[in-house]
Design an enzyme around this catalytic site. Structure first.
Site, PDB file in Angstrom:
ATOM      1  N   GLY A 219       0.840  -1.195   0.000  1.00 34.57           N
ATOM      2  CA  GLY A 219       0.000   0.000   0.000  1.00 34.57           C
ATOM      3  C   GLY A 219       0.878   1.249   0.000  1.00 34.57           C
ATOM      4  O   GLY A 219       2.088   1.165   0.242  1.00 34.57           O
TER       5      GLY A 219
ATOM      6  N   GLN B 237       1.446   3.619   1.991  1.00 36.32           N
ATOM      7  CA  GLN B 237       2.226   3.877   3.211  1.00 36.32           C
ATOM      8  C   GLN B 237       2.831   2.583   3.760  1.00 36.32           C
ATOM      9  O   GLN B 237       2.994   2.430   4.970  1.00 36.32           O
ATOM     10  CB  GLN B 237       1.339   4.537   4.270  1.00 36.32           C
ATOM     11  N   SER B 238       3.159   1.658   2.873  1.00 37.63           N
ATOM     12  CA  SER B 238       3.669   0.360   3.317  1.00 37.63           C
ATOM     13  C   SER B 238       4.941   0.473   4.170  1.00 37.63           C
ATOM     14  O   SER B 238       5.942   1.060   3.738  1.00 37.63           O
ATOM     15  CB  SER B 238       3.963  -0.496   2.083  1.00 37.63           C
ATOM     16  N   ASN B 239       4.886  -0.108   5.367  1.00 36.17           N
ATOM     17  CA  ASN B 239       6.085  -0.176   6.214  1.00 36.17           C
ATOM     18  C   ASN B 239       7.100  -1.133   5.618  1.00 36.17           C
ATOM     19  O   ASN B 239       8.307  -0.921   5.708  1.00 36.17           O
ATOM     20  CB  ASN B 239       5.709  -0.676   7.614  1.00 36.17           C
TER      21      ASN B 239
ATOM     22  N   CYS C 216       7.573  -1.788   2.413  1.00 39.68           N
ATOM     23  CA  CYS C 216       8.276  -1.172   1.274  1.00 39.68           C
ATOM     24  C   CYS C 216       9.331  -0.191   1.777  1.00 39.68           C
ATOM     25  O   CYS C 216      10.453  -0.150   1.272  1.00 39.68           O
ATOM     26  CB  CYS C 216       7.280  -0.465   0.343  1.00 39.68           C
TER      27      CYS C 216
END
Ligand code: PLP
Length: 331
Positions: free
Chosen positions: A71, A73-75, A77
């Protein structure tokens, strides 16, 4: 003694375990925090444990680019982009957003992604559902450009990544009173943390119960997702454990308004925990999982036994895009 696959050291381990003193008094159970939010500063949270194994494999394969997805705001990524920079690699992120032609502002995790030089391709929700195909496309485009990509599925949740949480259980076995029962509660997002915890408890023969609170999808989805990861790990690494999917415990009912969408009651609980304990949960994963745990314990404080370890899997940067929603709750 467990035989771990090759790993590189990325996380500050072991993470501490601390009593949640005031919440324990309030809830009438012994509650402890496993501080996996302290695996690092920017390279923090549960993803770092998985990346220790995944990046070791990537380096062995001679990769020069880590490719992953999540997503906006992926942590995961963000952690992948940071570890890539740390290791002298490049990163390529497929980030899901409402309208790829109008990407979101560079704040919080996105700011960090961009700061460390991640290449970002914005994709729609519909494209995200076809992410396996997009991975193949990106992989061939990068290879055609002379690069050597290593693909990391959503959340780093693979049989190899699950070793990160097998290792976490090994830490807990030392940190908790030997032989005494405990229930480990975690937020389930893509399933790798849950799979690792379940495998770790089995491999070490511990008296721990493992309970996930799903923050997206539903119980059936996670029984399938976690079940297939556990089964794949047992096959791939010839693990000497017996497993049936009916053992997977998921507390459903706390997805709320949807993945990454918050409700005032969840944010108010997150605020109260911060004020009572000095522990900062995130709104997307740990905040929802803790809201679920707290609500279940209010209904029945015996539900998860007398000792509960909440695995704080990090995600603090997810708070910043919520500042407008949080402001009215701050008094
Ligand atoms: C902070 C945080 N907690 C929990 C999770 C869920 O972990 P998993 O994807 O292994 O289920 C994630 C990522 O998905 C996360 O970023």
């Amino acid at each position: 003694m467990l035989h771990y696959p090759k790993r590189i050291e990325l996380a500050a381990l072991p993470t501490p375990i601390r009593p949640a003193q005031r919440l324990s008094d309030l809830l009438g159970v012994e509650l402890l925090w496993k501080r996996d939010d302290l695996t690092g500063a920017t390279l923090s949270g549960n993803k770092v444990r998985k990346l220790e194994f995944l990046v070791a494999e990537a380096l062995d394969a001679g990769a020069d680019t880590l490719v992953t997805c999540g997503g906006e705001q992926s942590n995961h990524c963000r952690a992948t982009a940071i570890v890539a920079a740390e290791q002298g690699l490049r990163s390529f992120l497929l980030l899901r957003t409402e309208n790829p032609r109008q990407p979101p502002a560079s704040e919080a995790n996105i700011l960090l992604d961009r700061l460390v030089g991640a290449e970002i391709r914005w994709i729609s929700h519909e494209e995200y559902r076809r992410r396996a195909e997009l991975f193949v496309e990106v992989e061939s485009a990068l290879r055609a450009a002379g690069r050597r990509p290593y693909l990391i599925p959503e959340g780093g949740s693979t049989a190899l990544g699950a070793w990160g949480y097998i290792r976490c259980v090994e830490e807990l076995a030392v940190q908790l009173p030997q032989g005494e029962p405990a229930t480990l509660v975690y937020a389930a997002g893509s399933g790798g943390t849950g799979a690792g915890l379940i495998l770790g408890v089995k491999l070490l023969g511990l008296n721990f119960r493992v309970v996930g609170v799903n923050v997206c999808d539903d119980r059936d989805y996670f029984v399938r997702a976690i079940g297939s990861l556990v089964e794949e790990a047992i096959r791939r690494f010839a693990l000497p454990v017996a497993f049936v999917r009916s053992e997977i415990e998921i507390v459903d009912g706390y997805v709320g308004a949807g993945y990454a969408k918050s409700q005032p009651a969840e944010l108010a609980r997150l605020r109260d925990v911060a004020r009572l304990e000095g522990i900062v949960l995130d709104p997307v994963y740990t905040g929802k999982a803790f809201y679920g745990l707290f609500t279940e314990l209010q209904r029945d404080r015996h539900r998860f036994g007398s000792r509960i370890v909440f695995i704080h899997t990090g995600g603090v940067f997810g708070l910043f895009p919520k500042s407008a929603e949080l402001a009215p709750l701050l008094g």
